[in-house]
Design an enzyme around this catalytic site. Structure first.
Site: not given
Ligand SMILES: [Zn+2]
Length: 357
Positions: A20, A22, A24, A180, A207, A210, A295
């Site tokens: 996991h 990202h 960006d 999101g 996701h 969380e 993350d």
């Molecule tokens: Zn994430």
């Protein structure tokens, strides 16, 4: 010879598996500055790379959602050209390999790259990962990078993204993700997208668990048939300090649904007050399929090794625990069986053995 001590340095030498991360959320600060310069983007708060790295961490740490989202506004703003996407992906592969990651799944929502068609964005990611992996291998740090394509829960492009996962799966896309806001946008809101994944046997993670709790995790499992949860850590809401597990927690543990846990990120977003108070240790001890993840390396100022070192220190983990979460991550990876078997036998087990004896 006694086992090497468990430190950030020795952990950097351990063969790690990351599920996991990202794209960006993992840019180098210097790259953010250079890409901003190339397109004349003026929104950044500073032109000094160290200061910028600090700004990203502090903004993500601030407890203000507005400031947190601003960090991604900047990283996504400077990635709006295929060359920029490719550069960021290449550097991600190189940085992960340099940190001793041998298998990584890196994700992004291509729909955020609004200046280009979906396929152009995806091809730029794939090209960048391929270039970075080839360079890392040539430098003696081989890494396999798989790409996950996220669809944004609050937008309506799930079917397009699911179809893109299938279309690009022979080129390195290994699965689908939903990212999101969890609340208000359930994972089965667009059933046609889930049907595309089901029909083609495409892998998916969601996701869930969380920001939202048990209901969100149940929806990901039953509504989207998630094989893994992005975070999923709120399953701990059904794991009391004493006494039996709740029904869903028992199911998630017994079925060994992979939890892509990212403790520092959860502390930053305020889900838990500290790493010591984070349930990662308890879930791991009780036999949940816990894995440890970064993350967003830029926003959290972490690497795969620093995150493992921090969790190990906070929860008293030894090499056994680190190897267990690594092998679990590989078991939950969306790569082909042959790739996972080769990495386990030829890379992960010998790598840990060398550090442990
Ligand atoms: Zn994430």
């Amino acid at each position: 010879m006694p086992a090497a001590p468990l430190t950030r340095e020795t952990l950097a030498r351990a063969p790690k598996v990351l599920l996991h991360d990202h794209l960006d959320g993992g840019l180098r600060p210097q790259t953010v500055l250079e890409l901003a310069d190339e397109v004349g983007y003026r929104g950044l708060p500073t032109s000094d790379p160290d200061g910028l790295g600090r700004w990203f961490r502090e903004a993500a740490d601030s407890g203000s959602l507005e400031r947190y989202l601003m960090t991604f506004a900047h990283s996504v703003a400077v990635m709006q050209r295929p060359e920029a996407v490719q550069r960021v992906a290449r550097e991600a592969a190189l940085d992960l390999a340099a940190d001793g990651v041998v298998y990584a799944e890196v994700r992004m929502a291509p729909e955020l790259l609004t200046s280009m068609p979906l396929d152009t964005a995806i091809e730029a990611m794939l090209d960048g990962f391929a270039a970075g992996s080839a360079e890392a291998a040539a430098a003696g740090r081989p890494i396999v990078v798989g790409t996950l394509l996220c669809a944004m829960r609050q937008a309506d492009r799930w079917v397009e993204v699911a179809e893109a996962v299938v279309r690009h799966r022979d080129a390195g896309v290994v699965g689908f993700d939903l990212a999101g806001p969890e609340d208000g946008f359930p994972p089965d809101r667009i059933p046609e997208a889930i049907a595309v994944l089901d029909r083609t046997g495409a892998h998916r993670t969601v996701h869930a668990g969380e920001a939202a709790g048990i209901a969100s995790i149940r929806a990901a499992l039953d509504g989207a048939r998630a094989e893994r949860f992005g975070h999923g850590v709120r399953i701990a809401d059904e794991v009391p300090p004493e006494g039996p597990l709740g029904d869903l927690a028992r199911r998630v543990r017994d079925e060994q649904v992979t939890l892509e846990v990212a403790p520092s990120s959860n502390v930053q977003t305020g889900a838990y007050p500290s790493l010591a108070a984070h349930p990662v240790g308890r879930l791991h001890r009780l036999g949940f399929a816990v894995t440890v993840n970064t993350d967003n390396r830029l926003m959290s100022g972490v690497s795969a090794s620093s995150e493992l070192a921090a969790v190990a220190a906070a929860h008293g983990w030894g090499w056994n625990d680190v190897q267990t979460v690594t092998e679990r991550a590989l078991a939950g990876a969306f790569a082909e069986d042959a790739v996972r078997a080769r990495l386990l036998a030829d890379v992960v087990r010998p790598g840990f053995a060398a550090l442990r004896d």
